[in-house]
Design a protein around this motif. Structure first.
Motif, mmCIF file in Angstrom:
data_model
loop_
_atom_site.group_PDB
_atom_site.id
_atom_site.type_symbol
_atom_site.label_atom_id
_atom_site.label_comp_id
_atom_site.label_asym_id
_atom_site.label_seq_id
_atom_site.Cartn_x
_atom_site.Cartn_y
_atom_site.Cartn_z
ATOM 1 N N GLU A 100 50.115 -33.580 145.917
ATOM 2 C CA GLU A 100 51.509 -33.971 145.738
ATOM 3 C C GLU A 100 51.840 -35.216 146.563
ATOM 4 O O GLU A 100 52.611 -36.076 146.128
ATOM 5 C CB GLU A 100 52.436 -32.811 146.141
ATOM 6 N N GLY A 101 51.237 -35.313 147.764
ATOM 7 C CA GLY A 101 51.427 -36.526 148.556
ATOM 8 C C GLY A 101 50.830 -37.753 147.885
ATOM 9 O O GLY A 101 51.415 -38.845 147.906
ATOM 10 N N LEU A 102 49.660 -37.576 147.260
ATOM 11 C CA LEU A 102 49.059 -38.698 146.526
ATOM 12 C C LEU A 102 49.902 -39.093 145.323
ATOM 13 O O LEU A 102 50.028 -40.278 145.002
ATOM 14 C CB LEU A 102 47.644 -38.314 146.084
ATOM 15 N N VAL A 103 50.474 -38.096 144.637
ATOM 16 C CA VAL A 103 51.344 -38.411 143.496
ATOM 17 C C VAL A 103 52.567 -39.181 143.955
ATOM 18 O O VAL A 103 53.010 -40.138 143.299
ATOM 19 C CB VAL A 103 51.737 -37.102 142.771
ATOM 20 N N ALA A 104 53.129 -38.802 145.103
ATOM 21 C CA ALA A 104 54.305 -39.509 145.620
ATOM 22 C C ALA A 104 53.984 -40.950 146.003
ATOM 23 O O ALA A 104 54.843 -41.833 145.902
ATOM 24 C CB ALA A 104 54.873 -38.759 146.825
ATOM 25 N N LYS A 105 52.740 -41.196 146.422
ATOM 26 C CA LYS A 105 52.331 -42.552 146.812
ATOM 27 C C LYS A 105 51.596 -43.281 145.694
ATOM 28 O O LYS A 105 50.930 -44.292 145.947
ATOM 29 C CB LYS A 105 51.433 -42.473 148.044
ATOM 30 N N SER A 106 51.690 -42.761 144.453
ATOM 31 C CA SER A 106 51.023 -43.365 143.287
ATOM 32 C C SER A 106 49.509 -43.391 143.453
ATOM 33 O O SER A 106 48.835 -44.218 142.836
ATOM 34 C CB SER A 106 51.549 -44.781 143.031
ATOM 35 N N GLY A 107 48.988 -42.484 144.259
ATOM 36 C CA GLY A 107 47.544 -42.381 144.412
ATOM 37 C C GLY A 107 46.906 -41.422 143.440
ATOM 38 O O GLY A 107 45.681 -41.324 143.366
ATOM 39 N N ALA A 108 47.725 -40.704 142.670
ATOM 40 C CA ALA A 108 47.237 -39.779 141.658
ATOM 41 C C ALA A 108 48.350 -39.568 140.641
ATOM 42 O O ALA A 108 49.524 -39.878 140.890
ATOM 43 C CB ALA A 108 46.802 -38.445 142.278
ATOM 44 N N GLU A 109 47.955 -39.051 139.475
ATOM 45 C CA GLU A 109 48.910 -38.775 138.414
ATOM 46 C C GLU A 109 48.954 -37.278 138.144
ATOM 47 O O GLU A 109 47.929 -36.597 138.208
ATOM 48 C CB GLU A 109 48.524 -39.530 137.135
ATOM 49 N N ARG A 110 50.151 -36.773 137.820
ATOM 50 C CA ARG A 110 50.349 -35.362 137.582
ATOM 51 C C ARG A 110 50.804 -35.145 136.145
ATOM 52 O O ARG A 110 51.651 -35.892 135.635
ATOM 53 C CB ARG A 110 51.391 -34.799 138.546
ATOM 54 N N SER A 111 50.234 -34.156 135.501
ATOM 55 C CA SER A 111 50.590 -33.821 134.129
ATOM 56 C C SER A 111 50.701 -32.306 134.010
ATOM 57 O O SER A 111 50.072 -31.562 134.763
ATOM 58 C CB SER A 111 49.543 -34.353 133.146
ATOM 59 N N LYS A 112 51.516 -31.854 133.047
ATOM 60 C CA LYS A 112 51.747 -30.427 132.843
ATOM 61 C C LYS A 112 51.292 -30.033 131.448
ATOM 62 O O LYS A 112 51.515 -30.749 130.477
ATOM 63 C CB LYS A 112 53.223 -30.081 133.018
#
Length: 211
Positions: free
Chosen positions: A170-182
């Motif tokens: 979640e920290g990486l997603v907040a820093k654009s270091g990863a993408e999250r999908s549902k």
């Protein structure tokens, strides 16, 4: 009779108060000692973990080999020099032969030390770097449980929990270091798309052509 009964009751009440006070003090002392024991056990566990990491790093860097190397040379150097020239020449020939035969062994030892150093560097990487590398190697999105299981199998010496992996993702997603999908109720994570930054440039090309 009533006069003698009153001192007895007062004495009994004093004993009861003293016993209750001692019990309270005893319980407080037990709580304090148990807290000290828990903190000492945590410190001991941390020291044991640091010790195991340092020992693995020492073995990976080949410090023991570096210490034993000069000892062999010092033994060969302590041979008394004032001897016959023939004996000295023969000893020199033997030393050259030993050096020539020891050279391949040193090369293999250096290769093995380099491999172990690579594994030690991988162990020193932070969890964020490990997750980034794992996501970059995957072709499909992965859940936090799958990522924690894969990292735990790849690095059995590290304590990688799914909760910590999920928070790190979640920290990486907040820093654009990863993408999250549902997908339904499941959440999956993947490496950021490399072509996402090129879209403004591609949109700017038609504007320059119209101008």
């Amino acid at each position: 009779m009533p006069e003698t009964a009153t001192p007895a009751t007062e004495l009994a009440s004093q004993y009861i108060a003293q016993v209750t006070g001692d019990l309270d003090a005893n319980l407080k002392e037990q709580e304090r000692i148990s807290a000290d024991i828990a903190s000492l056990q945590e410190q001991l566990a941390a020291l044991q973990h640091d010790h195991s990491v340092l020992v693995s790093m020492q073995q990976a860097l080949g410090i023991t080999q570096a210490q034993t190397g000069p000892a062999v040379e010092s033994k060969s150097a302590t041979v008394p020099s004032p001897r016959r020239k023939k004996a000295a020449a023969a000893a020199g020939g033997k030393q050259k032969a030993r050096k020539s035969t020891a050279a391949p062994a040193k090369k293999t030892a250096r290769k093995s030390a380099a491999k172990t150093a690579d594994t030690a560097q991988a162990a020193e990487l932070t969890l964020v770097e490990l997750i980034r590398r794992h996501l970059a190697e995957q072709k499909e999105p992965r859940s936090a449980a799958e990522i924690s299981t894969a990292l735990g199998q790849a690095h059995p010496g590290r304590d990688i929990s799914p909760k910590v992996v999920r928070v790190t993702l979640e920290g990486l997603v907040a820093k654009s270091g990863a993408e999250r999908s549902k997908q339904g109720r499941s959440v999956f994570y993947s490496a950021p798309a490399q072509g996402g930054k090129a879209s403004p440039e591609t949109g700017a090309q038609p504007e320059s052509a119209d101008s």
